[in-house]
Design a protein around this motif. Structure first.
Motif, mmCIF file in Angstrom:
data_model
loop_
_atom_site.group_PDB
_atom_site.id
_atom_site.type_symbol
_atom_site.label_atom_id
_atom_site.label_comp_id
_atom_site.label_asym_id
_atom_site.label_seq_id
_atom_site.Cartn_x
_atom_site.Cartn_y
_atom_site.Cartn_z
ATOM 1 N N GLU A 27 23.570 33.989 1.098
ATOM 2 C CA GLU A 27 22.843 32.784 0.699
ATOM 3 C C GLU A 27 21.609 33.149 -0.121
ATOM 4 O OE1 GLU A 27 21.459 29.172 -0.164
ATOM 5 O OE2 GLU A 27 23.458 29.648 0.581
ATOM 6 N N LEU A 28 20.885 34.187 0.299
ATOM 7 C CA LEU A 28 19.723 34.641 -0.476
ATOM 8 C C LEU A 28 20.139 35.076 -1.875
ATOM 9 C CD1 LEU A 28 17.687 36.679 2.165
ATOM 10 C CD2 LEU A 28 16.999 34.554 1.056
ATOM 11 N N LEU A 29 21.221 35.808 -1.972
ATOM 12 C CA LEU A 29 21.707 36.253 -3.279
ATOM 13 C C LEU A 29 22.097 35.064 -4.157
ATOM 14 C CD1 LEU A 29 23.868 39.362 -2.327
ATOM 15 C CD2 LEU A 29 21.730 39.350 -3.628
ATOM 16 N N ALA A 30 22.748 34.079 -3.563
ATOM 17 C CA ALA A 30 23.140 32.890 -4.323
ATOM 18 C C ALA A 30 21.902 32.146 -4.817
ATOM 19 C CB ALA A 30 24.006 31.972 -3.457
ATOM 20 N N ARG A 31 20.886 32.032 -3.965
ATOM 21 C CA ARG A 31 19.647 31.368 -4.372
ATOM 22 C C ARG A 31 18.973 32.122 -5.505
ATOM 23 N NH1 ARG A 31 16.092 30.645 0.642
ATOM 24 N NH2 ARG A 31 17.941 30.358 1.875
ATOM 25 N N ILE A 36 17.582 32.858 -11.257
ATOM 26 C CA ILE A 36 17.679 33.666 -12.473
ATOM 27 C C ILE A 36 18.296 32.841 -13.601
ATOM 28 C CG2 ILE A 36 18.923 35.618 -13.513
ATOM 29 C CD1 ILE A 36 18.407 37.114 -10.832
ATOM 30 N N GLU A 37 19.347 32.092 -13.289
ATOM 31 C CA GLU A 37 19.981 31.241 -14.302
ATOM 32 C C GLU A 37 19.004 30.189 -14.810
ATOM 33 O OE1 GLU A 37 23.382 29.812 -12.200
ATOM 34 O OE2 GLU A 37 24.509 31.676 -12.490
ATOM 35 N N GLU A 38 18.227 29.609 -13.904
ATOM 36 C CA GLU A 38 17.225 28.618 -14.289
ATOM 37 C C GLU A 38 16.177 29.246 -15.214
ATOM 38 O OE1 GLU A 38 13.526 26.497 -11.985
ATOM 39 O OE2 GLU A 38 15.425 26.617 -10.928
ATOM 40 N N LEU A 39 15.721 30.445 -14.861
ATOM 41 C CA LEU A 39 14.721 31.135 -15.685
ATOM 42 C C LEU A 39 15.302 31.531 -17.038
ATOM 43 C CD1 LEU A 39 13.000 33.312 -12.963
ATOM 44 C CD2 LEU A 39 12.015 31.353 -14.154
ATOM 45 N N GLU A 40 16.564 31.928 -17.076
ATOM 46 C CA GLU A 40 17.200 32.269 -18.348
ATOM 47 C C GLU A 40 17.287 31.047 -19.265
ATOM 48 O OE1 GLU A 40 20.862 34.005 -16.990
ATOM 49 O OE2 GLU A 40 20.053 36.042 -17.141
ATOM 50 N N ARG A 41 17.596 29.875 -18.688
ATOM 51 C CA ARG A 41 17.621 28.646 -19.487
ATOM 52 C C ARG A 41 16.221 28.327 -20.019
ATOM 53 N NH1 ARG A 41 21.099 27.078 -15.312
ATOM 54 N NH2 ARG A 41 19.412 25.997 -14.254
ATOM 55 N N GLN A 42 15.213 28.531 -19.178
ATOM 56 C CA GLN A 42 13.834 28.261 -19.597
ATOM 57 C C GLN A 42 13.420 29.218 -20.722
ATOM 58 O OE1 GLN A 42 11.030 28.452 -16.376
ATOM 59 N NE2 GLN A 42 9.387 27.564 -17.561
ATOM 60 N N VAL A 43 13.785 30.487 -20.597
ATOM 61 C CA VAL A 43 13.451 31.463 -21.643
ATOM 62 C C VAL A 43 14.139 31.089 -22.951
ATOM 63 C CG1 VAL A 43 13.862 33.862 -22.371
ATOM 64 C CG2 VAL A 43 12.899 33.393 -20.120
#
Length: 90
Positions: A27-31, A36-43
């Motif tokens: 669950e921690l890894l999934a979170r 990371i995906e959210e931050l990549e979209r923001q970048v």
């Protein structure tokens, strides 16, 4: 770790605890993956915004380079805004 001498019930408890630990880690890894995906979209969004601003700045500089240099001091259109100079023509 459970040894062969331990009762089967205790070994089962160890196995259940390990299963809970593994599930929590997954669950921690999934979170983290989602973050990371959210931050990549923001970048990516900020990168596009930055590229647009750089292009806008480049066009502004090119436009400024094409304008004639007005020289020092305020332009004639600004003289009327200065009360001491507005009505005088020397």
């Amino acid at each position: 770790m459970a040894s062969a001498a331990e009762p089967p019930g205790q070994a089962a408890e160890y196995l259940q605890e390990l299963t809970r630990i593994v599930a929590a880690q997954q669950e921690l890894l999934a979170r983290r993956r989602r973050r990371i995906e959210e931050l990549e979209r923001q970048v990516a969004r900020l990168s596009r915004e930055n590229a647009g601003l750089l292009e806008r700045h480049r066009r502004h500089l090119a436009a400024c380079a094409r304008r004639p240099d007005p020289g020092p001091g305020p332009g004639p259109q600004l003289l009327g805004a200065i009360p001491e100079l507005g009505g005088r023509r020397d």
